[in-house]
Write an enzyme that holds these catalytic residues in place. Structure first.
Site, PDB file in Angstrom:
ATOM      1  N   ASP A 196       0.926  -1.009   0.130  1.00 50.02           N
ATOM      2  CA  ASP A 196      -0.117  -0.105   0.037  1.00 50.02           C
ATOM      3  C   ASP A 196       0.923   1.242   0.210  1.00 50.02           C
ATOM      4  O   ASP A 196       1.924   1.178   0.232  1.00 50.02           O
ATOM      5  CB  ASP A 196      -0.991  -0.062   1.239  1.00 50.02           C
ATOM      6  CG  ASP A 196      -1.925   0.884   1.184  1.00 50.02           C
ATOM      7  OD1 ASP A 196      -2.280   1.326  -0.183  1.00 50.02           O
ATOM      8  OD2 ASP A 196      -2.781   1.240   2.119  1.00 50.02           O
ATOM      9  N   HIS A 326      -9.068  -1.597  -9.014  1.00 54.04           N
ATOM     10  CA  HIS A 326      -8.910  -0.295  -8.209  1.00 54.04           C
ATOM     11  C   HIS A 326      -7.797   0.634  -8.272  1.00 54.04           C
ATOM     12  O   HIS A 326      -8.309   1.838  -8.395  1.00 54.04           O
ATOM     13  CB  HIS A 326      -8.619  -1.180  -6.800  1.00 54.04           C
ATOM     14  CG  HIS A 326      -8.311  -0.380  -5.312  1.00 54.04           C
ATOM     15  ND1 HIS A 326      -9.259   0.761  -5.075  1.00 54.04           N
ATOM     16  CD2 HIS A 326      -7.258   0.011  -4.799  1.00 54.04           C
ATOM     17  CE1 HIS A 326      -8.865   1.552  -4.282  1.00 54.04           C
ATOM     18  NE2 HIS A 326      -7.601   1.037  -3.979  1.00 54.04           N
TER      19      HIS A 326
END
Length: 469
Positions: A196, A326
Site C-alpha cells: 500500500d 482499483h
C-alpha cells in the site's frame, strides 16, 4: 495581467502528517468533543508548541535513514502528534469564517449515501450503517503515531494531560481507534495482502526528488492558499489542509475465498486478485508485469510507479490491466491525460494504517470474518469535493469510468459501490481472454463504518485563531 507568484510553504508552519507523513509502527486516533470552550482554547495554547511540524517529520525520517545506513539496530524512539477539527468543532469554538469547502461544511454524514455507504431510509432520511460515535457530533481528532504502542501511549497521555481531556475537563473522548503496521513480511501491506501507499503524488518544492512516474502536484492541491489553490480563503487558513477520515472494515476471508473460487483457469487466485486490484501483492503493477508477479519490481520505488496505462494494447484493451481495477480507477493516468484531461486537482495524499488482528485459522476454515480488521483511512487535500469525494463518487462508483473504452468497465472491485442497487456490482476485463464478460462481485469487501471531514490548521493558526493565552 500576470498571475501573482505564491511563495512556497514553510514546513515549520505545516502539521507533520500532511505533506511529509509520520514515520510509524503504531498509531492512535482519538476523537473528541469540546465541553468548555474557554478552557479548551487556553489548553490548546499549551499544546500547540508540542504539535509535530512537517519539518520535524522530515527530520525524523532523515534520522531513521541515517540510523539504518550506519548499521543501527532496533527502532528509534520517534513519535508524532497532530490535531484537526470538524465544522461542528469550528462552530463550537466560535470560528465562523467560511473556509471555502462546502463538503467540509456539511460533513461526511450528510453525503454517506452519495459515497455508496449502506444504510436505510426512514421518511426520506438516510441513515448509514455506521457505528454510533460517527453519527453524533465529533469536534476534532488527535492523531498520535510512534515506533511502539508504549511511545504512542506516552505521547497521547501527555496530550490528554495538557488538554485536560476527561469527564470534568475541557473536552472528552468520543472514540479511540488503534492502528498498527502489519507484522513481518506483511509490513507495508494492507489486510488483503497488497503493498500500500505506493502512488502518492509528490508536492512541488517539498518532495524535490520524486520517484520515476510520481506526479508532482502544486502545493495548493494539498495546502490551502498555495500555488494552484484557486478558492478564496481566510488569511488564517493558509497552509491548512482538509482531512477525510474513513473507518473501513475489510472482509479478508471472503475476498480470499472469492478469488479462489473464481480463479481464471491455469492462472490461480493471485492472478485474479491482481486483476481486481491492478497490482500484484508485491506492489508490481499489472501495466508492467501483466502475466506474473515480479517481487523485485514491486519492491523498487524507482520502477513500481513508473507506468501510465499508455501501451498501445493497454489504452483500448484490458490485456494488461482491467479498466476498473482499483488502482486504475482511483488514479487513471493516461486514461484521462490521453484525452487532454488533467488529473492534478483530483490527487490526494493518503496516510492510512491497518487495524485489527491477522486472519486466524478459524476464519480461514469458515471463510468468514469473525474479527474486525481493516484500514483507518485518511487523506489530505485542499478541496474535498475535487479530491476524496470525486474519486469515490465519480470514479470508483461509476461503472462507465474510465470513459471511451470498448467495454463497460464496471465498478472499482475493491471500494466501488452501486448506490442505486447495493445488491449488484460487476466488473469486466478480469479475464484477459474474455474481456467483455462481466464478473458478478459480492456486495462489498470493504465496509465503511464511519467517517468525518476535518480541517488540519497550520501551526500559526493553531496558536492565534484556535488557541487563547
Amino acid at each position: 495581467m500576470t498571475t501573482p507568484v505564491v511563495p512556497p510553504a514553510d514546513l515549520n508552519n505545516v502539521q507533520g502528517d500532511v505533506v511529509i507523513g509520520f514515520a510509524k509502527k503504531m498509531e492512535t486516533a482519538l476523537f473528541f468533543q469540546i465541553d468548555n470552550v474557554g478552557g479548551f482554547r487556553k489548553q490548546l495554547g499549551q499544546l500547540a508548541p508540542k504539535i509535530t511540524t512537517a519539518q520535524q517529520a522530515a527530520s525524523d525520517r532523515d534520522s531513521i535513514k541515517q540510523h539504518k545506513q550506519t548499521g543501527g539496530t532496533g527502532l528509534l524512539k520517534i513519535s508524532g502528534l497532530n490535531i484537526a477539527f470538524s465544522q461542528s468543532g469550528l462552530n463550537k469554538l466560535g470560528i465562523t469564517d467560511d473556509i471555502g469547502d462546502p463538503a467540509f461544511k456539511s460533513g461526511q454524514l450528510s453525503v454517506a449515501q452519495d459515497l455508496g455507504d449502506k444504510g436505510f431510509n426512514v421518511n426520506g432520511t438516510f441513515t448509514p450503517d455506521w457505528i454510533p460515535a460517527f453519527k453524533e457530533a465529533i469536534h476534532g481528532i488527535i492523531i498520535v503515531s510512534g515506533d511502539s504502542q508504549a511511545t504512542v501511549d506516552e505521547r497521547l497521555n501527555d496530550t490528554i494531560r495538557v488538554l485536560q481531556l476527561g469527564p470534568k475537563g475541557t473536552c472528552h473522548e468520543v472514540l479511540r481507534l488503534l492502528g498498527a503496521v502489519r507484522p513481518g513480511d506483511e509490513k507495508g501491506h494492507e489486510h488483503f495482502g497488497f503493498l500500500d501507499g505506493i502512488s502518492n503524488p509528490a508536492v512541488e518544492q517539498i518532495d524535490t526528488k520524486p520517484f520515476p512516474g510520481q506526479e508532482t502536484v502544486g502545493q495548493g492541491i494539498i495546502l490551502l492558499g498555495r500555488n494552484k489553490d484557486t478558492i478564496k480563503r481566510p488569511d488564517w487558513a493558509l497552509d491548512g489542509s482538509f482531512l477525510a477520515f474513513r473507518y473501513l472494515f475489510q472482509l479478508v476471508p471472503e475476498f480470499d475465498d472469492f478469488v479462489t473460487r473464481n480463479a481464471i483457469p491455469e492462472q490461480g487466485p493471485d492472478f485474479l486478485g491482481a486483476r481486481l486490484v491492478g497490482r500484484w501483492k508485491s506492489g508490481a503493477p499489472l501495466d508492467l508485469a501483466p502475466v506474473k508477479d515480479d517481487p523485485a519490481l514491486g519492491a523498487d520505488p524507482q520502477r513500481n510507479n513508473n507506468f501510465k496505462y499508455a501501451f498501445p494494447e493497454d489504452s483500448q484493451t484490458q490485456d494488461r490491466c482491467p479498466f476498473a481495477a482499483h488502482v486504475r480507477k482511483t488514479n487513471p493516468r493516461n486514461d484521462l491525460e490521453g484525452l487532454g484531461i488533467s488529473t492534478e486537482s483530483r490527487r490526494i495524499i493518503r496516510r492510512g494504517i491497518a487495524f485489527g488482528p491477522e486472519v486466524n485459522k478459524a476464519e480461514q476454515q469458515q471463510k468468514t470474518t469473525l474479527q474486525g480488521r481493516g484500514l483507518l483511512f485518511r487523506c489530505y487535500q485542499s478541496n474535498i469535493a475535487n479530491g476524496f469525494q470525486f474519486i469515490q463518487e465519480s470514479w470508483a462508483n461509476a461503472p462507465g469510468f474510465p470513459p471511451q473504452k470498448p467495454e463497460q468497465p464496471g465498478f472499482d472491485a475493491i471500494i466501488g459501490q452501486n448506490k442505486d442497487d447495493q445488491s449488484s456490482r460487476t466488473i469486466t476485463g478480469v479475464d484477459p481472454k474474455a474481456q467483455t464478460t462481466s464478473l458478478q462481485l459480492p456486495t462489498d469487501w470493504v465496509v465503511p463504518k464511519g467517517g468525518e471531514y476535518f480541517f488540519s490548521p497550520s501551526i500559526p493558526a493553531l496558536k492565534t485563531k484556535f488557541a487563547s493565552a
